[in-house]
Design an enzyme around this catalytic site. Sequence first.
Site, PDB file in Angstrom:
ATOM      1  N   SER A  10     -37.034  15.527  51.884  1.00  0.00           N
ATOM      2  CA  SER A  10     -36.039  16.592  51.668  1.00  0.00           C
ATOM      3  C   SER A  10     -35.637  16.766  50.206  1.00  0.00           C
ATOM      4  O   SER A  10     -35.123  17.816  49.828  1.00  0.00           O
ATOM      5  CB  SER A  10     -34.779  16.296  52.498  1.00  0.00           C
ATOM      6  N   VAL A  60     -35.550   6.494  59.331  1.00  0.00           N
ATOM      7  CA  VAL A  60     -36.726   5.615  59.363  1.00  0.00           C
ATOM      8  C   VAL A  60     -36.358   4.174  59.722  1.00  0.00           C
ATOM      9  O   VAL A  60     -37.225   3.392  60.119  1.00  0.00           O
ATOM     10  CB  VAL A  60     -37.518   5.640  58.023  1.00  0.00           C
ATOM     11  N   TYR A 151     -31.687  -4.295  46.313  1.00  0.00           N
ATOM     12  CA  TYR A 151     -32.675  -3.213  46.208  1.00  0.00           C
ATOM     13  C   TYR A 151     -34.015  -3.785  45.743  1.00  0.00           C
ATOM     14  O   TYR A 151     -35.064  -3.494  46.332  1.00  0.00           O
ATOM     15  CB  TYR A 151     -32.167  -2.152  45.215  1.00  0.00           C
TER      16      TYR A 151
HETATM   17  P1  NAP Z   1     -33.608  10.581  46.319  1.00  0.00           P
HETATM   18  O1  NAP Z   1     -33.709  11.785  45.491  1.00  0.00           O
HETATM   19  O2  NAP Z   1     -32.284   9.912  46.502  1.00  0.00           O
HETATM   20  O3  NAP Z   1     -34.242  10.907  47.763  1.00  0.00           O
HETATM   21  C1  NAP Z   1     -34.259   9.920  48.759  1.00  0.00           C
HETATM   22  C2  NAP Z   1     -34.984  10.468  49.960  1.00  0.00           C
HETATM   23  O4  NAP Z   1     -34.991   9.437  50.978  1.00  0.00           O
HETATM   24  C3  NAP Z   1     -34.270  11.672  50.564  1.00  0.00           C
HETATM   25  O5  NAP Z   1     -35.221  12.641  50.953  1.00  0.00           O
HETATM   26  C4  NAP Z   1     -33.552  11.097  51.784  1.00  0.00           C
HETATM   27  O6  NAP Z   1     -33.451  12.030  52.846  1.00  0.00           O
HETATM   28  C5  NAP Z   1     -34.524  10.001  52.187  1.00  0.00           C
HETATM   29  N1  NAP Z   1     -33.867   9.007  53.029  1.00  0.00           N
HETATM   30  C6  NAP Z   1     -32.852   8.165  52.710  1.00  0.00           C
HETATM   31  N2  NAP Z   1     -32.510   7.424  53.764  1.00  0.00           N
HETATM   32  C7  NAP Z   1     -33.328   7.808  54.778  1.00  0.00           C
HETATM   33  C8  NAP Z   1     -33.474   7.397  56.131  1.00  0.00           C
HETATM   34  N3  NAP Z   1     -32.687   6.457  56.655  1.00  0.00           N
HETATM   35  N4  NAP Z   1     -34.422   7.985  56.880  1.00  0.00           N
HETATM   36  C9  NAP Z   1     -35.220   8.961  56.366  1.00  0.00           C
HETATM   37  N5  NAP Z   1     -35.132   9.391  55.093  1.00  0.00           N
HETATM   38  C10 NAP Z   1     -34.185   8.814  54.315  1.00  0.00           C
HETATM   39  O7  NAP Z   1     -34.551   9.424  45.763  1.00  0.00           O
HETATM   40  P2  NAP Z   1     -35.943   9.493  45.006  1.00  0.00           P
HETATM   41  O8  NAP Z   1     -35.696   9.152  43.596  1.00  0.00           O
HETATM   42  O9  NAP Z   1     -36.706  10.712  45.352  1.00  0.00           O
HETATM   43  O10 NAP Z   1     -36.639   8.204  45.663  1.00  0.00           O
HETATM   44  C11 NAP Z   1     -37.792   8.272  46.489  1.00  0.00           C
HETATM   45  C12 NAP Z   1     -38.378   6.871  46.572  1.00  0.00           C
HETATM   46  O11 NAP Z   1     -38.743   6.410  45.258  1.00  0.00           O
HETATM   47  C13 NAP Z   1     -37.403   5.830  47.130  1.00  0.00           C
HETATM   48  O12 NAP Z   1     -38.089   4.919  47.960  1.00  0.00           O
HETATM   49  C14 NAP Z   1     -36.911   5.120  45.878  1.00  0.00           C
HETATM   50  O13 NAP Z   1     -36.460   3.812  46.135  1.00  0.00           O
HETATM   51  C15 NAP Z   1     -38.161   5.148  45.026  1.00  0.00           C
HETATM   52  N6  NAP Z   1     -37.893   4.969  43.589  1.00  0.00           N
HETATM   53  C16 NAP Z   1     -37.163   5.890  42.892  1.00  0.00           C
HETATM   54  C17 NAP Z   1     -36.911   5.678  41.540  1.00  0.00           C
HETATM   55  C18 NAP Z   1     -36.115   6.641  40.705  1.00  0.00           C
HETATM   56  O14 NAP Z   1     -35.827   6.305  39.527  1.00  0.00           O
HETATM   57  N7  NAP Z   1     -35.741   7.814  41.192  1.00  0.00           N
HETATM   58  C19 NAP Z   1     -37.421   4.532  40.914  1.00  0.00           C
HETATM   59  C20 NAP Z   1     -38.139   3.621  41.662  1.00  0.00           C
HETATM   60  C21 NAP Z   1     -38.392   3.849  43.003  1.00  0.00           C
HETATM   61  P3  NAP Z   1     -32.039  12.669  53.316  1.00  0.00           P
HETATM   62  O15 NAP Z   1     -31.304  13.083  52.077  1.00  0.00           O
HETATM   63  O16 NAP Z   1     -32.475  13.793  54.185  1.00  0.00           O
HETATM   64  O17 NAP Z   1     -31.333  11.593  54.083  1.00  0.00           O
END
Ligand code: NAP
Length: 243
Positions: A10, A60, A151
């Site tokens: 999303s 999830v 985390y």
């Molecule tokens: P984000 O913008 O906060 O998006 C998080 C996504 O995860 C949203 O689509 C949210 O959906 C979904 N989500 C959260 N809880 C959920 C659940 N219980 N069931 C299903 N969906 C769920 O974060 P992002 O930066 O895109 O992160 C994506 C991935 O990359 C994550 O695994 C994060 O740990 C990893 N990551 C990010 C960074 C960074 O700097 N941004 C760095 C390292 C790793 P809803 O809003 O619909 O709930």
Amino acid sequence: MKTVLITGASRGIGREIALKFAKNGYSIILNYNSSEQKAIEVAKEVESLGSRYLLYKADVADETQVANMIDKAMQTFGHIDVLVNNAGVALSKLFQQTSATEVAKVFGVNTFGVINCTKAVVPNMIYNKQGKIINISSVWGKVGASMETIYSASKGAVIAFTLALAKELAPSNISVNCVCPGVIDTDMLLNLTNNEKEQLKEQTPLMRLGTPQDIANAVYFLASDNANFITGQVITVDGGFAL
Ligand code: NAP
């Protein structure tokens, strides 16, 4: 037509991964949990790119909801060729002040979410003798971050899961790889000030924050035929941040 399931599609990185696969002709299963309106907008974009999609709300961390989602996806498309375990939640807090409920939440989404979705998708991949699983961990899962101990631990588990499962599923022609993003400019950075973001840029050898596209490109590569002999790998996409 190949089908990909992207969890957490999303917003942020998951949204961009969905658009990347849509541009390349995949049918897309878009999973979300709470951001319904944003998920609908992603679905519209996917449709405008000419792709079929299934939009499905599921936490999830909940095994039953995940099983129902996979059942629906199988009824709709008949197969899932690629699974991208992207959904994740962050937690920035002193370890000593972290409650058991917070630990359960972070591990529930970041680690059990990956396990639940993979477990539900793998039987069909084994039956088809093909599949690609790409887990989104984090650079913190490799090197650890102060104030993000839980985390980091939840993401480290995803790396170990990737390595072990890659060995177990290789005889079925299923590859399992992991992408470790560095600092990527999404909602996950909303709690940072502009000044803190500037500092993070300066700490990054390539002198910028990552974009969701940087991660989507790596994920798409791992899903493509160009990566057919790659499994059990942990690819860091961080502009050199963790060097
Ligand atoms: P984000 O913008 O906060 O998006 C998080 C996504 O995860 C949203 O689509 C949210 O959906 C979904 N989500 C959260 N809880 C959920 C659940 N219980 N069931 C299903 N969906 C769920 O974060 P992002 O930066 O895109 O992160 C994506 C991935 O990359 C994550 O695994 C994060 O740990 C990893 N990551 C990010 C960074 C960074 O700097 N941004 C760095 C390292 C790793 P809803 O809003 O619909 O709930």
